[in-house]
Design a protein around this motif. Structure first.
Motif: not given
Length: 305
Positions: A83-111
């Motif tokens: 929706v935000l039209q972020i189409t290029e690879p980005f840097v993902l930061l995750g803190h605490s439980y957000g870090g667990l979510c970030a790990q999941h996202f990075a493994k699902r969408y590594p590219n």
């Protein structure tokens, strides 16, 4: 700039800063406001695009009736980026439980993830913390007590919570701008916050096992930032907690943090000295420095794309 973005039929509260440069997405911890990331986001947005949002039920984001787990967060984040039209690879930061979510996202969408930065992140082996012998600390404040309190707060009105909690700010929160401080005081008085936390906790052990089964991140650049164990022990002792139990807890937590570096063949561990679990408040400079180092590695490679 704060705004509401429709994701799967629900309005999510989103804050974006910066109009140019590398996209940086920050996933906050459980029950944490993105306003706490003021110093980090202000600094990084001078040359980059910073995106933060509140998961359903948190802040002013609408609470949905679906299951609140890391898989849901992954789906919502992927849709939000579209929706935000972020189409290029980005840097993902995750803190605490957000870090667990970030790990999941990075493994699902590594590219989609140019680099992953985990900040005192929840581990996919979080169940190891439940085996620790901490009788005094558990008696003073057990997980069961915390869950009961969340259930009680979830059933109250915002007015009742304001009167009951009478929100105050931690010392480092009190250093933030006055308008941010006001947001933080109101943040903890909304019953949906506690409904959302209860829903996320209900699934996090299953989430952790699933994320572990998804394997590693190959060569995705990974930075793991951990808190200062001695600093946390000293804080706990000042509150009257036994040093022996604090050492056990911090020793295991630190080991779980160090083990996260194994997730990628390209990883670096950073310990934020004089920082508690809230590294973004205690040592925002450490996070900013790590992100800037990460970006200095990534930006040259984009010249050849």
């Amino acid at each position: 700039m704060k705004r509401f973005v429709n994701v799967f039929g629900k309005e999510l509260e989103v804050m974006t800063k910066g109009e140019h440069g590398f996209p940086i997405v920050i996933l906050t911890g459980m029950g944490c406001a993105f306003d706490e990331w003021h110093e980090v986001s202000e600094k990084l947005s001078k040359a980059n695009r910073v995106i933060l949002y509140h998961r359903p039920g948190i802040g002013r984001s609408e609470l949905n009736e679906g299951k609140r787990n890391t898989e849901a967060t992954v789906r919502e984040l992927r849709e939000l980026l579209d929706v935000l039209q972020i189409t290029e690879p980005f840097v993902l930061l995750g803190h605490s439980y957000g870090g667990l979510c970030a790990q999941h996202f990075a493994k699902r969408y590594p590219n989609d993830v140019a680099a992953l930065i985990l900040i005192d992140s929840t581990s996919h082996d979080l169940d190891r913390l439940d085996t620790l012998d901490l009788p005094v600390m558990n008696d003073l404040s057990s997980d069961e007590d915390w869950l009961k309190q969340c259930q009680d707060y979830a059933e109250r009105t915002e007015t009742e919570l304001t009167e009951l909690i009478q929100p105050t700010l931690a010392p480092n929160q009190s250093k933030l701008p006055v308008d941010v401080q006001a947001e933080l005081k109101g943040f903890v008085c909304r019953p949906n916050l506690y409904k959302a936390m209860l829903a996320e906790v209900e699934s996090w052990y299953d989430d952790a096992r699933l994320i572990k089964r998804l394997g590693n991140l190959s060569t995705t650049p990974l930075y793991v930032i951990g808190r200062d164990a001695d600093f946390e022990v000293d804080r706990g002792k000042a509150d009257g907690l036994p040093e022996s139990e604090l050492r056990i807890l911090e020793g295991t937590w630190g080991q779980l943090i160090r083990e996260q570096t194994i997730l990628s063949a390209d990883s670096r561990l950073v310990i934020a000295e004089q920082a508690s679990h809230a590294i973004h408040l205690d040592r925002p400079d450490v996070i900013i420095s790590v992100v800037e180092e990460c970006l200095s590695r990534l930006k040259p490679s984009r010249q050849f794309e």
